[in-house]
Enzyme design. Structure first.
Site, PDB file in Angstrom:
ATOM      1  N   SER A 167      72.965 -27.971  62.795  1.00 53.74           N
ATOM      2  CA  SER A 167      72.546 -28.639  63.937  1.00 53.74           C
ATOM      3  C   SER A 167      71.773 -27.666  64.760  1.00 53.74           C
ATOM      4  O   SER A 167      71.320 -26.726  64.165  1.00 53.74           O
ATOM      5  CB  SER A 167      73.836 -28.924  64.841  1.00 53.74           C
ATOM      6  OG  SER A 167      74.432 -27.830  65.097  1.00 53.74           O
ATOM      7  N   GLY A 169      68.519 -27.847  64.966  1.00 54.94           N
ATOM      8  CA  GLY A 169      67.368 -27.407  64.444  1.00 54.94           C
ATOM      9  C   GLY A 169      67.270 -26.201  63.351  1.00 54.94           C
ATOM     10  O   GLY A 169      66.458 -25.681  62.918  1.00 54.94           O
ATOM     11  N   GLU A 274      71.630 -40.832  68.768  1.00 50.03           N
ATOM     12  CA  GLU A 274      70.460 -40.412  68.821  1.00 50.03           C
ATOM     13  C   GLU A 274      69.531 -41.581  68.027  1.00 50.03           C
ATOM     14  O   GLU A 274      69.597 -41.642  66.856  1.00 50.03           O
ATOM     15  CB  GLU A 274      69.935 -39.210  68.105  1.00 50.03           C
ATOM     16  CG  GLU A 274      70.858 -38.019  68.648  1.00 50.03           C
ATOM     17  CD  GLU A 274      70.695 -36.541  68.295  1.00 50.03           C
ATOM     18  OE1 GLU A 274      69.766 -36.308  67.523  1.00 50.03           O
ATOM     19  OE2 GLU A 274      71.750 -35.989  68.206  1.00 50.03           O
ATOM     20  N   GLU A 291      70.830 -39.944  64.159  1.00 50.00           N
ATOM     21  CA  GLU A 291      72.036 -39.265  64.134  1.00 50.00           C
ATOM     22  C   GLU A 291      73.171 -39.889  65.287  1.00 50.00           C
ATOM     23  O   GLU A 291      72.771 -40.265  66.485  1.00 50.00           O
ATOM     24  CB  GLU A 291      72.283 -37.916  63.887  1.00 50.00           C
ATOM     25  CG  GLU A 291      71.645 -37.112  64.373  1.00 50.00           C
ATOM     26  CD  GLU A 291      71.686 -35.677  64.200  1.00 50.00           C
ATOM     27  OE1 GLU A 291      71.765 -35.318  62.967  1.00 50.00           O
ATOM     28  OE2 GLU A 291      71.541 -34.721  64.893  1.00 50.00           O
ATOM     29  N   ASP A 298      74.257 -32.642  74.201  1.00 60.10           N
ATOM     30  CA  ASP A 298      73.532 -31.810  75.126  1.00 60.10           C
ATOM     31  C   ASP A 298      72.609 -32.432  76.018  1.00 60.10           C
ATOM     32  O   ASP A 298      72.556 -32.166  77.238  1.00 60.10           O
ATOM     33  CB  ASP A 298      73.143 -30.508  74.221  1.00 60.10           C
ATOM     34  CG  ASP A 298      72.211 -30.921  73.298  1.00 60.10           C
ATOM     35  OD1 ASP A 298      71.715 -32.160  73.128  1.00 60.10           O
ATOM     36  OD2 ASP A 298      71.536 -30.064  72.493  1.00 60.10           O
ATOM     37  N   THR A 299      71.746 -33.326  75.584  1.00 65.59           N
ATOM     38  CA  THR A 299      70.642 -34.121  76.233  1.00 65.59           C
ATOM     39  C   THR A 299      71.546 -35.118  77.648  1.00 65.59           C
ATOM     40  O   THR A 299      70.589 -35.095  78.644  1.00 65.59           O
ATOM     41  CB  THR A 299      69.824 -34.985  75.677  1.00 65.59           C
ATOM     42  OG1 THR A 299      70.738 -36.155  74.826  1.00 65.59           O
ATOM     43  CG2 THR A 299      69.174 -34.401  74.470  1.00 65.59           C
ATOM     44  N   ARG A 376      70.820 -21.153  74.613  1.00 69.50           N
ATOM     45  CA  ARG A 376      70.794 -21.922  75.903  1.00 69.50           C
ATOM     46  C   ARG A 376      71.916 -21.001  76.679  1.00 69.50           C
ATOM     47  O   ARG A 376      73.081 -21.097  76.626  1.00 69.50           O
ATOM     48  CB  ARG A 376      71.333 -23.471  75.492  1.00 69.50           C
ATOM     49  CG  ARG A 376      70.839 -24.404  76.667  1.00 69.50           C
ATOM     50  CD  ARG A 376      71.470 -25.595  76.548  1.00 69.50           C
ATOM     51  NE  ARG A 376      70.835 -26.221  75.400  1.00 69.50           N
ATOM     52  CZ  ARG A 376      71.640 -27.062  74.517  1.00 69.50           C
ATOM     53  NH1 ARG A 376      72.713 -27.315  74.927  1.00 69.50           N
ATOM     54  NH2 ARG A 376      71.282 -27.394  73.429  1.00 69.50           N
TER      55      ARG A 376
HETATM   56  P1  AMP Z   1      67.967 -33.394  64.228  1.00 69.13           P
HETATM   57  O1  AMP Z   1      69.058 -32.308  63.965  1.00 69.13           O
HETATM   58  O2  AMP Z   1      68.310 -34.433  63.127  1.00 69.13           O
HETATM   59  O3  AMP Z   1      68.548 -34.287  65.469  1.00 69.13           O
HETATM   60  O4  AMP Z   1      66.702 -33.138  64.481  1.00 69.13           O
HETATM   61  C1  AMP Z   1      66.154 -32.443  65.746  1.00 69.13           C
HETATM   62  C2  AMP Z   1      64.824 -33.031  65.802  1.00 69.13           C
HETATM   63  O5  AMP Z   1      63.787 -32.992  64.911  1.00 69.13           O
HETATM   64  C3  AMP Z   1      64.887 -34.493  66.472  1.00 69.13           C
HETATM   65  O6  AMP Z   1      65.453 -34.694  67.727  1.00 69.13           O
HETATM   66  C4  AMP Z   1      63.583 -34.957  66.070  1.00 69.13           C
HETATM   67  O7  AMP Z   1      62.737 -34.734  67.417  1.00 69.13           O
HETATM   68  C5  AMP Z   1      63.057 -34.115  65.064  1.00 69.13           C
HETATM   69  N1  AMP Z   1      62.919 -34.883  63.823  1.00 69.13           N
HETATM   70  C6  AMP Z   1      64.460 -35.165  63.191  1.00 69.13           C
HETATM   71  N2  AMP Z   1      64.192 -35.982  61.924  1.00 69.13           N
HETATM   72  C7  AMP Z   1      62.915 -36.227  61.981  1.00 69.13           C
HETATM   73  C8  AMP Z   1      62.163 -37.430  61.266  1.00 69.13           C
HETATM   74  N3  AMP Z   1      62.628 -38.024  60.214  1.00 69.13           N
HETATM   75  N4  AMP Z   1      60.904 -37.457  61.727  1.00 69.13           N
HETATM   76  C9  AMP Z   1      60.281 -36.802  62.788  1.00 69.13           C
HETATM   77  N5  AMP Z   1      61.053 -36.122  63.476  1.00 69.13           N
HETATM   78  C10 AMP Z   1      62.257 -35.815  63.069  1.00 69.13           C
END
Ligand code: AMP
Length: 405
Positions: A167, A169, A274, A291, A298-299, A376
């Site tokens: 999670s 990123g 999300e 997801e 958090d947001t 954070r």
């Molecule tokens: P996640 O951990 O899956 O929530 O991804 C973190 C962030 O990456 C998301 O909030 C988006 O800003 C970006 N992101 C994730 N998946 C995609 C996707 N398939 N296409 C474009 N941006 C993405």
């Protein structure tokens, strides 16, 4: 086993024998707010995390430091504390133990199956896309380098590669050209939570806005908060704002998706759904499911100022079986994160005096015992007559707070 928590049964007193106990699995900043709301409603709170002095531990009645991925250690704490509610606040938990505990009669929020499906990107993505037929980015899973290269071939570039167990990123990268393909595979393998080498390869969604639709399943039905917009950097959120302007048809489509996926997961509690939105708000937009977290998001920290009941209060009310009633927006609001610039074992904070000169501002410092780059450490919360004003204020407020390493 303790008396099950029921809105019809009388509530005991914290620290007495008849206390209703809430066991918080994960004691970060979101857990701390859940703990505070639970304390306000008269529960006894026990905070658990893998490190001591975690934010929620400092406001709980008791604490335990264990590896929450260790099923035996988790069971021991549950059997010792006998909580009426087991409330996961992070994903990295021995969810198979939660499933076993639930089968023995312990109450897991929202359900043990929901924690299991959402811990792993594969579980929730297959449920949303394949079982419920929700629109998502195109995707493939891969467990070996050969499967990964096949997945890249099938999805095409640009695409986003993420470990299935991660999670914020961690281990995630966007692959735009051939030369980045293998780097992304290695990065995912190094940064994944170590339990699995599997990755998801997702087609890049050219969205215009991403939102969190906080959805509450409670004894008086399913409720939606006004949508929250947010900006992410390196897979982690930087600012959020509420409400986020959407076309009315888009909002209805978002709520329909959120209802479908939260109904499939079941149980009581607040969920952060999300969604990616493509198109502008002056006409119907395309909605992609991304997801879901079966817990405060958090947001959603912005709701501590922008809503009459914050996401944390909504979560605690829902899991206690209490009614939610109407969810009202107080005023447009925004949040901006306060990050650490580097490593420290004794972080200190300066600039609060200047930060709090920003009109309407509030600052929450999480009291984390250590800092590392981009961790954070706090959040700035503001209101405004418009979203733009609230956002500018939140950013200005957060920028004034310095994390001294
Ligand atoms: P996640 O951990 O899956 O929530 O991804 C973190 C962030 O990456 C998301 O909030 C988006 O800003 C970006 N992101 C994730 N998946 C995609 C996707 N398939 N296409 C474009 N941006 C993405």
């Amino acid at each position: 086993m303790t008396t099950p928590l029921s809105p019809l049964a009388p509530l005991g007193t914290p620290l007495n024998n008849d206390a209703q106990r809430l066991l918080l699995l994960g004691s970060g900043e979101l857990g701390r707010e859940v703990a505070l709301e639970a304390v306000r409603l008269g529960l006894e709170v026990i905070a658990v995390d893998r490190y001591d002095q975690a934010p929620a531990m400092t406001v709980a009645h008791r604490r335990h430091v264990i590896d929450m991925l260790d099923g035996a250690a988790l069971r021991k704490v549950v059997e010792q504390e006998k909580p009426g509610l087991i409330v996961p606040e992070v994903e990295a938990i021995a969810t198979e133990t939660l499933v076993a505990l639930e089968a023995e009669g312990w109450r897991v929020i929202p359900t043990a199956r929901a924690t299991q499906l959402t811990m792993n990107r594969e579980g929730i993505r297959r449920l949303a896309a394949e079982e419920l037929g929700l629109k998502t980015s195109p995707f493939r899973f891969a467990g070996t380098e050969a499967e990964y290269l096949e997945a890249i071939e099938a999805i095409g570039l640009p695409c986003v590669v993420k470990p299935i167990m991660s999670s914020s990123g961690k281990g995630q990268s966007t692959v735009r050209q051939e030369s980045e393909v293998l780097t992304a595979w290695k990065y995912a393998g190094e940064a994944g939570r170590g339990k699995s080498d599997r990755v998801i390869v997702e087609g890049f969604v050219p969205f215009d806005t991403e939102i969190t639709l906080l959805t509450v399943r409670a004894s008086d039905g399913t409720h939606f908060c006004p949508p929250i917009g947010h900006r992410q950097e390196a897979g982690d959120y930087r600012e959020s704002w509420q409400p986020c302007a959407l076309h009315p048809d888009t909002l209805a489509a978002c709520q329909e998706m959120a209802k479908a996926v939260t109904d499939a997961l079941g149980g009581w509690g607040l969920f952060g759904v999300e969604l990616f939105i493509a198109g502008e708000a002056d006409q119907p937009q395309t909605v992609y499911f991304s997801e879901i977290s079966p817990r405060p998001h958090d947001t959603g920290m912005v709701t501590m100022v922008s809503q009459h009941q914050s996401e944390f209060e909504l979560h605690v009310r829902a899991i206690m079986g209490l009614p939610i009633g109407e969810i009202t927006l107080v005023q447009p609001g925004a949040s901006a994160v306060i990050l650490a610039g580097g490593k420290s074992d004794h972080p200190q904070y300066a600039g609060l005096d200047k930060a709090l000169q920003v009109p309407t501002s509030k600052v929450r410092l999480f009291g984390k015992p250590t800092a590392h780059p981009n961790r954070r450490m706090g959040v700035a919360l503001t209101l405004g007559d418009t979203i733009e004003e609230a956002k500018e204020r939140a950013i200005a407020c957060a920028q004034q707070v310095q994390v001294i390493l």
